[in-house]
Design a protein around this motif. Structure first.
Motif, PDB file in Angstrom:
ATOM      1  N   GLY A 219       0.586  -0.979   0.110  1.00  0.00           N
ATOM      2  CA  GLY A 219       0.080  -0.028  -0.005  1.00  0.00           C
ATOM      3  C   GLY A 219       0.999   1.319   0.231  1.00  0.00           C
ATOM      4  N   PRO A 220       0.337   2.386  -0.213  1.00  0.00           N
ATOM      5  CA  PRO A 220       0.942   3.670  -0.261  1.00  0.00           C
ATOM      6  C   PRO A 220       1.591   4.169   1.418  1.00  0.00           C
ATOM      7  CG  PRO A 220      -1.218   4.065  -0.357  1.00  0.00           C
ATOM      8  CD  PRO A 220      -0.994   2.531  -0.511  1.00  0.00           C
ATOM      9  N   SER A 221       2.339   4.916   1.362  1.00  0.00           N
ATOM     10  CA  SER A 221       2.873   5.604   2.683  1.00  0.00           C
ATOM     11  C   SER A 221       1.798   6.509   3.236  1.00  0.00           C
ATOM     12  CB  SER A 221       4.215   5.884   2.422  1.00  0.00           C
ATOM     13  OG  SER A 221       5.024   4.939   2.015  1.00  0.00           O
ATOM     14  N   ILE A 222       1.727   6.374   4.186  1.00  0.00           N
ATOM     15  CA  ILE A 222       0.655   7.525   5.192  1.00  0.00           C
ATOM     16  C   ILE A 222       1.465   7.946   6.304  1.00  0.00           C
ATOM     17  CG2 ILE A 222      -1.495   7.623   6.371  1.00  0.00           C
ATOM     18  CD1 ILE A 222      -1.948   4.669   5.189  1.00  0.00           C
ATOM     19  N   GLU A 223       1.456   9.134   6.339  1.00  0.00           N
ATOM     20  CA  GLU A 223       2.537   9.993   7.479  1.00  0.00           C
ATOM     21  C   GLU A 223       1.501  10.019   8.732  1.00  0.00           C
ATOM     22  OE1 GLU A 223       5.067  13.866   8.116  1.00  0.00           O
ATOM     23  OE2 GLU A 223       4.074  13.887   6.385  1.00  0.00           O
ATOM     24  N   VAL A 224       2.407   9.891   9.727  1.00  0.00           N
ATOM     25  CA  VAL A 224       1.735   9.883  11.151  1.00  0.00           C
ATOM     26  C   VAL A 224       2.146  11.121  11.860  1.00  0.00           C
ATOM     27  CG1 VAL A 224       1.275   8.718  13.458  1.00  0.00           C
ATOM     28  CG2 VAL A 224       1.661   7.515  11.113  1.00  0.00           C
ATOM     29  N   ASP A 225       1.309  11.685  12.767  1.00  0.00           N
ATOM     30  CA  ASP A 225       1.706  12.880  13.197  1.00  0.00           C
ATOM     31  C   ASP A 225       2.407  12.569  14.478  1.00  0.00           C
ATOM     32  OD1 ASP A 225       0.951  15.848  13.713  1.00  0.00           O
ATOM     33  OD2 ASP A 225       0.590  15.249  15.638  1.00  0.00           O
ATOM     34  N   ILE A 226       3.634  12.971  14.537  1.00  0.00           N
ATOM     35  CA  ILE A 226       4.477  12.612  15.801  1.00  0.00           C
ATOM     36  C   ILE A 226       4.210  12.974  16.887  1.00  0.00           C
ATOM     37  CG2 ILE A 226       6.681  12.398  16.480  1.00  0.00           C
ATOM     38  CD1 ILE A 226       7.823  12.651  13.583  1.00  0.00           C
ATOM     39  N   PRO A 227       3.959  14.306  17.246  1.00  0.00           N
ATOM     40  CA  PRO A 227       3.475  14.737  18.598  1.00  0.00           C
ATOM     41  C   PRO A 227       2.254  14.022  19.108  1.00  0.00           C
ATOM     42  CG  PRO A 227       4.164  16.554  17.193  1.00  0.00           C
ATOM     43  CD  PRO A 227       4.111  15.420  16.256  1.00  0.00           C
ATOM     44  N   SER A 228       1.353  13.815  18.272  1.00  0.00           N
ATOM     45  CA  SER A 228       0.049  13.300  18.604  1.00  0.00           C
ATOM     46  C   SER A 228       0.209  11.554  18.922  1.00  0.00           C
ATOM     47  CB  SER A 228      -0.718  13.153  17.466  1.00  0.00           C
ATOM     48  OG  SER A 228      -1.594  14.472  17.266  1.00  0.00           O
ATOM     49  N   LEU A 229       1.133  11.014  18.530  1.00  0.00           N
ATOM     50  CA  LEU A 229       1.577   9.770  18.801  1.00  0.00           C
ATOM     51  C   LEU A 229       2.382   9.743  20.178  1.00  0.00           C
ATOM     52  CD1 LEU A 229       1.644   6.563  18.076  1.00  0.00           C
ATOM     53  CD2 LEU A 229       3.965   7.145  16.909  1.00  0.00           C
ATOM     54  N   ARG A 230       3.315  10.473  20.310  1.00  0.00           N
ATOM     55  CA  ARG A 230       4.028  10.457  21.267  1.00  0.00           C
ATOM     56  C   ARG A 230       3.359  11.054  22.639  1.00  0.00           C
ATOM     57  NH1 ARG A 230       9.826  13.536  20.584  1.00  0.00           N
ATOM     58  NH2 ARG A 230      10.306  12.262  22.426  1.00  0.00           N
ATOM     59  N   ASP A 231       2.249  11.812  22.608  1.00  0.00           N
ATOM     60  CA  ASP A 231       1.336  12.262  23.467  1.00  0.00           C
ATOM     61  C   ASP A 231       0.173  11.382  23.826  1.00  0.00           C
ATOM     62  OD1 ASP A 231       3.001  14.679  23.699  1.00  0.00           O
ATOM     63  OD2 ASP A 231       1.674  15.854  22.500  1.00  0.00           O
ATOM     64  N   MET A 232       0.270  10.362  23.250  1.00  0.00           N
ATOM     65  CA  MET A 232      -0.751   9.420  23.341  1.00  0.00           C
ATOM     66  C   MET A 232      -0.672   8.319  24.534  1.00  0.00           C
ATOM     67  SD  MET A 232      -2.155   7.929  19.864  1.00  0.00           S
ATOM     68  CE  MET A 232      -3.346   6.919  20.786  1.00  0.00           C
ATOM     69  N   LYS A 233      -1.860   8.264  25.297  1.00  0.00           N
ATOM     70  CA  LYS A 233      -1.912   7.259  26.156  1.00  0.00           C
ATOM     71  C   LYS A 233      -2.717   6.013  25.791  1.00  0.00           C
ATOM     72  CE  LYS A 233       0.479   9.500  29.507  1.00  0.00           C
ATOM     73  NZ  LYS A 233       0.845  10.530  28.678  1.00  0.00           N
ATOM     74  N   THR A 234      -2.246   4.891  25.567  1.00  0.00           N
ATOM     75  CA  THR A 234      -3.122   3.775  25.116  1.00  0.00           C
ATOM     76  C   THR A 234      -3.575   3.014  26.180  1.00  0.00           C
ATOM     77  OG1 THR A 234      -1.268   2.447  24.513  1.00  0.00           O
ATOM     78  CG2 THR A 234      -2.258   3.838  22.741  1.00  0.00           C
ATOM     79  N   ALA A 235      -4.463   2.138  26.093  1.00  0.00           N
ATOM     80  CA  ALA A 235      -4.911   0.982  26.925  1.00  0.00           C
ATOM     81  C   ALA A 235      -4.022   0.001  26.719  1.00  0.00           C
ATOM     82  CB  ALA A 235      -6.334   0.454  26.747  1.00  0.00           C
ATOM     83  N   SER A 236      -3.417  -0.534  28.182  1.00  0.00           N
ATOM     84  CA  SER A 236      -2.546  -1.633  28.009  1.00  0.00           C
ATOM     85  C   SER A 236      -3.296  -2.777  27.378  1.00  0.00           C
ATOM     86  CB  SER A 236      -2.049  -2.186  29.558  1.00  0.00           C
ATOM     87  OG  SER A 236      -2.986  -2.514  30.240  1.00  0.00           O
ATOM     88  N   ALA A 237      -2.329  -3.608  26.764  1.00  0.00           N
ATOM     89  CA  ALA A 237      -2.944  -4.899  26.040  1.00  0.00           C
ATOM     90  C   ALA A 237      -3.190  -5.985  27.058  1.00  0.00           C
ATOM     91  CB  ALA A 237      -1.472  -5.491  25.168  1.00  0.00           C
ATOM     92  N   ALA A 238      -4.258  -5.777  27.759  1.00  0.00           N
ATOM     93  CA  ALA A 238      -4.853  -6.796  28.537  1.00  0.00           C
ATOM     94  C   ALA A 238      -5.545  -8.018  27.639  1.00  0.00           C
ATOM     95  CB  ALA A 238      -5.730  -6.134  29.521  1.00  0.00           C
TER      96      ALA A 238
END
Length: 238
Positions: A219-238
Motif C-alpha cells: 500500500g501507499p505510505s501514510i504520514e503519522v503525526d509524531i506529537p500526537s503519537l508520542r503524547d498518546m496514552k493507550t490502554a495496556s494490552a490486557a
C-alpha cells in the motif's frame, strides 16, 4: 524513468493526502489501502535525527509488541548439552550444537530467529558472513545471546522483534498484520515509539524524531503525526 503505477495503486494513492494523520486515522487508512491478494503486514518507516556511522548514534534494540506480530516465528537455538534439551522443551523449532552450525554453513535457513548461548558464540562467529546480511546473527543487544533460553524463546514467539536503524538513520519495522484492528495496531505502534524513545542514542542531538510513515506491504505510505503519537496514552494490552 519513473515506474508507472498500476490502476490499483493509483486509486490507493488518491486516498492518501500529503499531510500528517492522527495515529488512529492513519491506521484505519492503512487497513483501507491493504487490498493485495495476500495477507499484508503493517509496516512502520521511521526517520530519526541520527547518523549511524558514529557509534554513539546507532540504534539497535528489541521491542515486545503487546498484540503480537501475527506471524508464526520459527526459532533455532545453538547451545551445548542440556541446554539443547532445554531449548527443545521450551518450544524451539530447531536446536543443536556444532552439527547445527554445520547445517547452517551448508545453506539450511529454516528459521526466523537464531538464539545462541554465550559459550557457543566463538563457533557461531564463523557464520557471521552468512547470517549478518540476513539480520539473523545472534547479538546480546538483540536478546539473542543468552543462557535463559526458555524466556528468550517464549518472548520471540510471542511477538518480540529485533530492529535497528539503517545507515541512513531510518528504522523499518513490521508491527503487525493489516488484518489487525486499528486499535491493536495502535497499541503495537505506541510500544514501538516508546521503545525507540527509551533507547535514544547518547549522541543524538537536536530533533530526534523526523518522520513516521506507515503502510501495508503493497500500500501507499501514510504520514503519522509524531506529537500526537508520542503524547498518546493507550490502554495496556490486557
Amino acid at each position: 524513468m519513473a515506474r508507472k503505477l498500476s490502476r490499483r495503486l493509483q486509486e490507493l494513492h488518491s486516498k492518501v493526502e500529503e499531510r500528517p494523520y492522527e495515529p488512529i486515522e492513519a491506521l484505519n487508512l492503512l487497513k483501507e489501502t491493504a487490498t493485495a491478494k495476500f495477507p499484508e503486514s503493517a509496516e512502520a518507516h521511521i526517520r530519526l535525527g541520527i547518523d549511524p556511522k558514529y557509534t554513539d548514534q546507532q540504534l539497535r534494540t528489541t521491542v515486545s509488541l503487546p498484540k503480537g506480530t501475527g506471524q508464526v516465528v520459527r526459532v533455532a537455538v545453538i547451545a551445548k548439552g542440556e541446554k539443547v534439551t532445554e531449548a527443545t522443551n521450551a518450544g524451539a523449532d530447531i536446536a543443536g550444537s556444532e552439527e547445527l552450525i554445520g547445517e547452517i554453513q551448508n545453506g539450511m535457513m529454516d528459521f526466523d530467529r537464531l538464539i545462541a548461548t554465550p559459550d557457543m558464540m566463538p563457533q557461531v562467529a564463523k557464520l557471521g558472513r552468512l547470517l549478518g546480511p540476513r539480520g539473523l546473527m545472534p547479538s546480546p543487544k538483540g536478546g539473542t545471546v543468552t543462557f535463559d533460553l526458555t524466556q528468550a524463546i517464549e518472548e520471540f514467539k510471542a511477538g518480540k522483534l529485533e530492529f535497528r536503524a539503517d545507515r541512513t538513520g531510518i528504522v523499518h519495522v513490521m508491527f503487525g498484520k493489516a488484518s489487525f484492528s486499528a486499535e491493536d495496531l495502535l497499541v503495537n505502534l505506541k510500544s514501538l515509539q516508546e521503545t525507540i524513545d527509551r533507547n535514544r542514542p547518547s549522541g543524538a542531538k537536536g530533533r530526534f524524531w523526523r518522520t513516521i510513515f506507515v503502510s501495508a506491504t503493497m500500500g501507499p505510505s501514510i504520514e503519522v503525526d509524531i506529537p500526537s503519537l508520542r503524547d498518546m496514552k493507550t490502554a495496556s494490552a490486557a
